[in-house]
Design a protein around this motif. Structure first.
Motif, PDB file in Angstrom:
ATOM      1  N   GLU A   9       4.758 -15.737  -4.422  1.00  0.00           N
ATOM      2  CA  GLU A   9       4.181 -16.491  -3.304  1.00  0.00           C
ATOM      3  C   GLU A   9       2.839 -17.105  -3.704  1.00  0.00           C
ATOM      4  OE1 GLU A   9       3.803 -18.518  -0.257  1.00  0.00           O
ATOM      5  OE2 GLU A   9       5.586 -17.198  -0.225  1.00  0.00           O
ATOM      6  N   SER A  10       2.558 -18.297  -3.192  1.00  0.00           N
ATOM      7  CA  SER A  10       1.296 -18.979  -3.491  1.00  0.00           C
ATOM      8  C   SER A  10       0.409 -19.113  -2.257  1.00  0.00           C
ATOM      9  CB  SER A  10       1.584 -20.381  -4.049  1.00  0.00           C
ATOM     10  OG  SER A  10       2.347 -21.140  -3.121  1.00  0.00           O
ATOM     11  N   SER A  11       0.977 -18.993  -1.074  1.00  0.00           N
ATOM     12  CA  SER A  11       0.211 -19.155   0.159  1.00  0.00           C
ATOM     13  C   SER A  11      -0.581 -17.876   0.448  1.00  0.00           C
ATOM     14  CB  SER A  11       1.142 -19.454   1.341  1.00  0.00           C
ATOM     15  OG  SER A  11       0.448 -19.362   2.565  1.00  0.00           O
ATOM     16  N   PRO A  12      -1.938 -17.951   0.565  1.00  0.00           N
ATOM     17  CA  PRO A  12      -2.745 -16.752   0.861  1.00  0.00           C
ATOM     18  C   PRO A  12      -2.337 -16.090   2.180  1.00  0.00           C
ATOM     19  CG  PRO A  12      -4.153 -18.535   0.114  1.00  0.00           C
ATOM     20  CD  PRO A  12      -2.792 -19.141   0.329  1.00  0.00           C
ATOM     21  N   ALA A  13      -2.008 -16.896   3.193  1.00  0.00           N
ATOM     22  CA  ALA A  13      -1.640 -16.331   4.493  1.00  0.00           C
ATOM     23  C   ALA A  13      -0.368 -15.501   4.383  1.00  0.00           C
ATOM     24  CB  ALA A  13      -1.452 -17.455   5.514  1.00  0.00           C
ATOM     25  N   ILE A  14       0.615 -15.988   3.604  1.00  0.00           N
ATOM     26  CA  ILE A  14       1.868 -15.245   3.444  1.00  0.00           C
ATOM     27  C   ILE A  14       1.649 -14.015   2.568  1.00  0.00           C
ATOM     28  CG2 ILE A  14       4.235 -15.366   2.577  1.00  0.00           C
ATOM     29  CD1 ILE A  14       3.805 -16.888   5.148  1.00  0.00           C
ATOM     30  N   ILE A  15       0.792 -14.153   1.540  1.00  0.00           N
ATOM     31  CA  ILE A  15       0.484 -12.983   0.701  1.00  0.00           C
ATOM     32  C   ILE A  15      -0.132 -11.874   1.557  1.00  0.00           C
ATOM     33  CG2 ILE A  15      -0.975 -12.133  -1.177  1.00  0.00           C
ATOM     34  CD1 ILE A  15      -0.670 -14.878  -2.498  1.00  0.00           C
ATOM     35  N   ALA A  16      -1.081 -12.249   2.437  1.00  0.00           N
ATOM     36  CA  ALA A  16      -1.699 -11.256   3.322  1.00  0.00           C
ATOM     37  C   ALA A  16      -0.662 -10.620   4.240  1.00  0.00           C
ATOM     38  CB  ALA A  16      -2.798 -11.909   4.139  1.00  0.00           C
ATOM     39  N   LEU A  17       0.273 -11.427   4.703  1.00  0.00           N
ATOM     40  CA  LEU A  17       1.326 -10.902   5.581  1.00  0.00           C
ATOM     41  C   LEU A  17       2.237  -9.931   4.827  1.00  0.00           C
ATOM     42  CD1 LEU A  17       2.541 -11.080   8.433  1.00  0.00           C
ATOM     43  CD2 LEU A  17       3.939 -12.998   7.641  1.00  0.00           C
ATOM     44  N   LEU A  18       2.585 -10.287   3.589  1.00  0.00           N
ATOM     45  CA  LEU A  18       3.426  -9.401   2.774  1.00  0.00           C
ATOM     46  C   LEU A  18       2.688  -8.101   2.449  1.00  0.00           C
ATOM     47  CD1 LEU A  18       4.938 -12.106   0.391  1.00  0.00           C
ATOM     48  CD2 LEU A  18       6.192 -10.816   2.132  1.00  0.00           C
ATOM     49  N   LEU A  19       1.375  -8.202   2.201  1.00  0.00           N
ATOM     50  CA  LEU A  19       0.583  -6.993   1.954  1.00  0.00           C
ATOM     51  C   LEU A  19       0.573  -6.074   3.181  1.00  0.00           C
ATOM     52  CD1 LEU A  19      -2.498  -8.366  -0.020  1.00  0.00           C
ATOM     53  CD2 LEU A  19      -0.821  -6.712  -0.866  1.00  0.00           C
ATOM     54  N   GLU A  20       0.533  -6.702   4.361  1.00  0.00           N
ATOM     55  CA  GLU A  20       0.541  -5.908   5.591  1.00  0.00           C
ATOM     56  C   GLU A  20       1.826  -5.088   5.696  1.00  0.00           C
ATOM     57  OE1 GLU A  20       0.214  -6.548  10.448  1.00  0.00           O
ATOM     58  OE2 GLU A  20      -0.150  -8.230   9.088  1.00  0.00           O
ATOM     59  N   TYR A  21       2.961  -5.729   5.360  1.00  0.00           N
ATOM     60  CA  TYR A  21       4.237  -4.991   5.368  1.00  0.00           C
ATOM     61  C   TYR A  21       4.252  -3.919   4.267  1.00  0.00           C
ATOM     62  CZ  TYR A  21       6.475  -7.992   8.831  1.00  0.00           C
ATOM     63  OH  TYR A  21       6.809  -8.638   9.993  1.00  0.00           O
ATOM     64  N   LEU A  22       3.677  -4.268   3.111  1.00  0.00           N
ATOM     65  CA  LEU A  22       3.649  -3.305   2.006  1.00  0.00           C
ATOM     66  C   LEU A  22       2.766  -2.102   2.366  1.00  0.00           C
ATOM     67  CD1 LEU A  22       4.620  -2.827  -0.924  1.00  0.00           C
ATOM     68  CD2 LEU A  22       2.522  -3.947  -1.704  1.00  0.00           C
ATOM     69  N   GLY A  23       1.692  -2.336   3.109  1.00  0.00           N
ATOM     70  CA  GLY A  23       0.795  -1.250   3.497  1.00  0.00           C
ATOM     71  C   GLY A  23       1.437  -0.244   4.433  1.00  0.00           C
ATOM     72  N   ASN A  24       2.577  -0.587   5.042  1.00  0.00           N
ATOM     73  CA  ASN A  24       3.266   0.360   5.925  1.00  0.00           C
ATOM     74  C   ASN A  24       3.837   1.565   5.158  1.00  0.00           C
ATOM     75  OD1 ASN A  24       2.769  -1.200   8.231  1.00  0.00           O
ATOM     76  ND2 ASN A  24       4.628  -2.418   7.920  1.00  0.00           N
ATOM     77  N   PHE A  25       3.978   1.400   3.844  1.00  0.00           N
ATOM     78  CA  PHE A  25       4.508   2.503   3.029  1.00  0.00           C
ATOM     79  C   PHE A  25       3.329   3.361   2.552  1.00  0.00           C
ATOM     80  CE2 PHE A  25       7.486  -1.023   2.763  1.00  0.00           C
ATOM     81  CZ  PHE A  25       8.704  -0.395   3.032  1.00  0.00           C
ATOM     82  N   ARG A  26       2.720   4.090   3.489  1.00  0.00           N
ATOM     83  CA  ARG A  26       1.491   4.838   3.204  1.00  0.00           C
ATOM     84  C   ARG A  26       1.729   6.057   2.321  1.00  0.00           C
ATOM     85  NH1 ARG A  26      -1.510   4.734   9.157  1.00  0.00           N
ATOM     86  NH2 ARG A  26      -1.317   2.479   9.485  1.00  0.00           N
ATOM     87  N   SER A  27       2.884   6.606   2.373  1.00  0.00           N
ATOM     88  CA  SER A  27       3.147   7.836   1.614  1.00  0.00           C
ATOM     89  C   SER A  27       3.487   7.571   0.157  1.00  0.00           C
ATOM     90  CB  SER A  27       4.279   8.633   2.274  1.00  0.00           C
ATOM     91  OG  SER A  27       5.461   7.851   2.335  1.00  0.00           O
TER      92      SER A  27
END
Length: 910
Positions: free
Chosen positions: A516-534
């Motif tokens: 991905e190249s869009s910063p807004a989409i990267i931030a959104l994908l990181l938000e989903y990735l952050g749900n895997f806290r364990s």
């Protein structure tokens, strides 16, 4: 004399000129019609016999059937005034033709004159009622109709007197010149109306019927109205009753007692005088009172009930007295009672359907009913003996009148409902994709949307996929995610994919982030990735912490903070705080990130932006405080309560969402105050919460209803919330509040009249005063309308439709709103409010008189204190204007000066 007439007819002084013109119009029509009807029936019975009556009834209404379709065609191009002129001119020439033909000794000429006079009487009378109604709304017709249509019995009285006098010197054939002259004078009166008045409802058809198919569509619209259908059935049985009674009187009783035509014509002339004097009395003193107190729908039951009584009287005693009584009901009361009541039903029919509905009812149903009546009379008279007729005919008219009575009930119900429907002129458009995908099943629709890349309907398709767990569409959704550029749609695609287990797993997300190249989409994908806290994802997230995009780096910081394997959480807080202090950085993403950490130590950093002039930063600060609320609720209560007063809808909702997590709420007023918000979303959200805690907040809600300064629309929402939970005592107190509000309307209106009288030179300021007074009055009567709505068991739709109608500049729309209001079950307040709007006074004596009529007590106010009372009214801007005008900016205090200057837009000079 004029004052007495005003009391009798309920007409305002400025209304006499116009109503007098319409009175003279119907007077001329009635005068000419009385001569025509009496002479035509006399000559017909003399030259063609009573057995010709059924055939003449049929021919008359066959002519009317054709005439009404011509009437519809004329209404497509001509105004009501022009059509009236055409009818009068045609009647003038054809009556003169009859006068000429009487010199020939042919019996058919008298049949022709009877059909001609009856045809023009029906057509002109029907058009005259519509024509008059087009200049007034329904409530004005209730008041002024008694005076205008009193011209009918007065014309008949004068016509009967003139007929009796004329028959002493002339034969009936020569007197037909009188209706011809009346028709000519009518044309002149129509011209006078056309020059001085403008109709509020156009009688022009909005659509030309150029083909049989168009005519069928118009007829379909007419049939679609339940009111018109029941009116049609009512007309059918009314005509049957009327024709059977008319045959009994004109064909049997009167010829038996007055066998000579000259005697019969003289008797009919005397009858016209006496009968129409009684009809005039009913027209003036009964009809309008019935309309005002019983309403249009209910009043229409009275006339068929009277027909039933007339038929019963004929059944019991078949003689001259019972015949006169039945004829009086059938003829005079038909014009002075039934016509004004029945024709007001048309106010509930859209004006665009007036011509077609009247053509259908009077050009199809009426003639068809007459034909049926004629056939019935023909068969009964042919196959029954004279003795049997004296029983069969009264019994038949009784049965027909009973049917008419029962059909008046659904007319009443549908009239009230249709008046309310007319107040809603807007229609909701169909969704753009309904026609395109009509006939396709759900899977086909979704596949078509995705295949065609239909961006408008994509959100709906994605919702269907997520709700129905349609996994087969996931490849298409993934493809769409990479192909579409719109951030909102891409986020919607990710939300859809996240609804399926294991679709957005860490490996998929990591791969997507790299590509991905869009910063807004990267931030959104990181938000989903952050749900895997364990999972230990520190190595995957750390590179993005130092990303050049603030949105990406702040989201990466939140992901690290929330990850179970990352221990240096305070380091994240300090780093976010440092970024907030950097003037080169946009603080918005970092404020959001601090809120997501839910760390209480972050609040001092967030608090700096609570009063930020930047709306976005302020909202994010409140949103972050709301997240912190979940950890230590009571600590942040003052800030979030303040957020409820913020004009920004998002800040209100964010603060409200946080406050609702409190276990105990001590002060309900801030939440109840949200019901006065301009945003429907805020109101709906607050009402849903208050409804769950109705026992706790009810006392606060009742206190708000007593507050004079609160907007009526806020009180409407409060009452809609608690009305079903009120006890009898509290419900009765609402009626008292409504009475007091109406009294305050009188007070405000009196102050407005007094001020404009005392300060006529302050023209510019008087405009402001008038506007402020109007706002106050509107607030009071909206509160009264709120009480009426819920005391009558009505709903929000009733309130808004009536409200829109009352404030409308369209007189017809305004009249329909007051008419709908008068139908409410709560009679006392609604009648008082309608009466105020009807007779809205323009001077102090009229105001005091109306006040006494409504409240049965004297209106009194100290004239010396009226300025002080204006300043005390609950309207800040009105108070400012009053202080400025009365004090000329010199006599008020420093505090008042500051507030006045603020409201009037001046710089504070104190």
């Amino acid at each position: 004399m004029l004052t007495i007439l005003e009391k009798i007819f309920l007409i305002k002084p400025n209304e006499w000129k116009h109503t007098s013109i319409f009175f003279f119009l119907v007077f001329l029509f009635s005068l000419g019609a009385t001569f025509s009807r009496s002479i035509s029936i006399t000559l017909l019975i003399e030259h063609m016999g009573k057995d010709s009556l059924p055939l003449m009834f049929i021919l008359t209404d066959l002519a009317a059937m054709v005439g009404f379709f011509v009437y519809v065609k004329l209404s497509q191009k001509n105004s009501g005034a022009v059509i009236f002129k055409y009818l009068s001119l045609a009647n003038f020439f054809l009556t003169l033709l009859s006068w000429f033909l009487f010199s020939f000794s042919y019996a058919w000429i008298y049949g022709y004159f009877f059909v001609l006079s009856s045809f023009f009487f029906i057509l002109t009378f029907i058009h005259a009622t519509s024509f008059v109604a087009s200049y007034y709304n329904v409530l004005e017709m209730k008041r002024m109709g008694s005076f205008i249509f009193s011209g009918i019995p007065l014309g008949a009285i004068l016509g009967g007197s003139g007929l009796v006098f004329g028959l002493k010197f002339f034969s009936p054939e020569y007197l037909v010149i009188v209706p011809a002259v009346c028709s000519l004078l009518t044309i002149g009166v129509i011209g006078l109306i056309d020059q001085n008045m403008t109709p509020i409802i156009s009688l022009l058809s909005r659509k030309k019927l150029d083909s049989i198919e168009d005519s069928g569509n118009a007829l379909g619209q007419v049939f679609h109205s339940r009111l018109i259908v029941y009116m049609a059935l009512g007309i059918f049985f009314f005509v049957l009753t009327s024709k059977v009674i008319e045959y009994q009187c004109q064909g049997i009783i009167f010829p038996e007692y007055f066998p000579l035509p000259q005697d019969r014509a003289s008797f009919l002339g005397v009858y016209e005088i006496v009968g129409n004097i009684l009809a005039l009395f009913i027209q003036v003193f009964v009809t309008s009172k019935l309309l005002i107190w019983m309403g249009v729908g209910c009043s229409n039951i009275i006339y068929p009930a009277l027909l039933f009584l007339g038929s019963l009287n004929l059944l019991v005693v078949f003689g001259l007295a019972s015949g006169i009584f039945a004829q009086f009901i059938n003829q005079e009361l038909r014009r002075s009672l039934r016509a004004p009541l029945y024709n007001l039903l048309y106010n509930a029919i859209p004006s665009s359907l007036w011509a077609s509905s009247k053509a259908f009812l009077n050009g199809v149903i009426f003639p068809f009913s007459t034909i049926v009546a004629g056939i019935f009379l023909f068969l009964v008279t042919k196959y029954s003996s004279s003795e049997h007729l004296l029983t069969i005919l009264p019994f038949a008219s009784m049965a027909f009148a009973c049917c008419a009575i029962f059909l008046a009930l659904p007319q009443w119900k549908n009239y009230n409902a249709q008046i309310l429907v007319l107040l809603e002129k807007q229609s909701l458009p169909l969704h753009s994709y309904q026609e395109e995908f009509r006939g396709l099943n759900l899977d086909q629709q979704i596949e078509d949307i995705l295949a065609k890349k239909n961006l408008v309907n994509l959100p709906i398709a994605l919702d269907f996929i997520r709700l129905t767990q349609a996994e087969k569409f996931l490849p298409l959704v993934k493809d769409f995610f990479w192909e579409v550029e719109d951030f909102g749609l891409r986020r919607k695609c990710l939300q859809t994919l996240s609804g399926f287990p294991n679709v957005l797993n860490p490996l998929v997300l990591q791969k997507a982030i790299k590509e991905e190249s869009s910063p807004a989409i990267i931030a959104l994908l990181l938000e989903y990735l952050g749900n895997f806290r364990s999972l230990d994802l520190r190595d995957k997230i750390l590179p993005f912490w130092k990303h050049s995009s603030a949105e990406v780096s702040s989201q990466a910081a939140v992901c690290l903070y929330q990850n179970d394997f990352f221990q240096e959480k305070e380091k994240i807080i300090k780093w976010l705080g440092k970024q907030l202090q950097d003037p080169k950085q946009d603080p918005s993403p970092f404020i959001r990130a601090l809120g997501k950490t839910q760390n209480p130590s972050a609040f001092p950093l967030i608090e700096l932006f609570i009063n930020s002039p930047n709306g976005k930063e302020q909202f994010l600060a409140y949103q972050a405080t709301g997240r912190l609320w979940e950890t230590v609720p009571k600590k942040y209560a003052p800030i979030l309560l303040k957020g409820l007063e913020n004009p920004d809808q998002k800040i209100k909702l964010t603060s409200f969402k946080a406050i609702t997590r409190l276990e105990v709420i001590n002060d309900w007023f801030p939440i109840v105050s949200l019901l006065g918000d301009k945003s429907p979303v805020v109101i709906r959200t607050a009402k849903d919460f208050l409804r769950l805690h109705i026992d706790d907040c009810k006392r606060t809600c009742l206190d708000c209803l007593l507050a004079d300064h609160l907007p009526a629309l806020q009180k409407f929402e409060i009452l809609s919330l608690i009305h079903e939970h009120l006890n009898r005592e509290e419900i009765l107190s609402l009626e008292d509040l409504g009475q007091k509000s109406l009294q305050k309307i009188f007070e405000v209106h009196y102050l407005q009249i007094t001020l404009l009288t005392q300060y006529p030179e302050e023209k510019e300021w008087n405009i402001l005063f008038t506007k402020c007074f109007q706002e106050l009055e509107e607030n009071y009567w909206l509160w009264i309308l709120t009480i009426i709505t819920y005391q009558s068991g009505k709903d929000e739709e009733f309130f808004w439709r009536v409200n829109r109608g009352i404030v409308s500049s369209d007189k017809s729309f305004y009249g329909n709103a007051l008419e709908a209001l008068s139908h409410s079950k709560e009679k006392k307040l609604s009648r008082a409010l309608v009466k105020y709007h009807q007779f809205r006074p323009t001077d102090s004596p009229s105001l005091k008189k109306l006040y006494y009529d409504i409240f049965k007590e004297e209106f009194s106010m100290d004239n010396l204190a009226w300025k002080k009372r204006i300043v005390q009214l609950p309207h800040d801007f009105l108070r400012a204007v009053a202080i400025y005008t009365f004090g000329k900016k010199n006599v008020f205090s420093t505090e008042e000066n500051s507030r006045v200057s603020e409201l009037l837009g001046y710089q504070n000079s104190s």
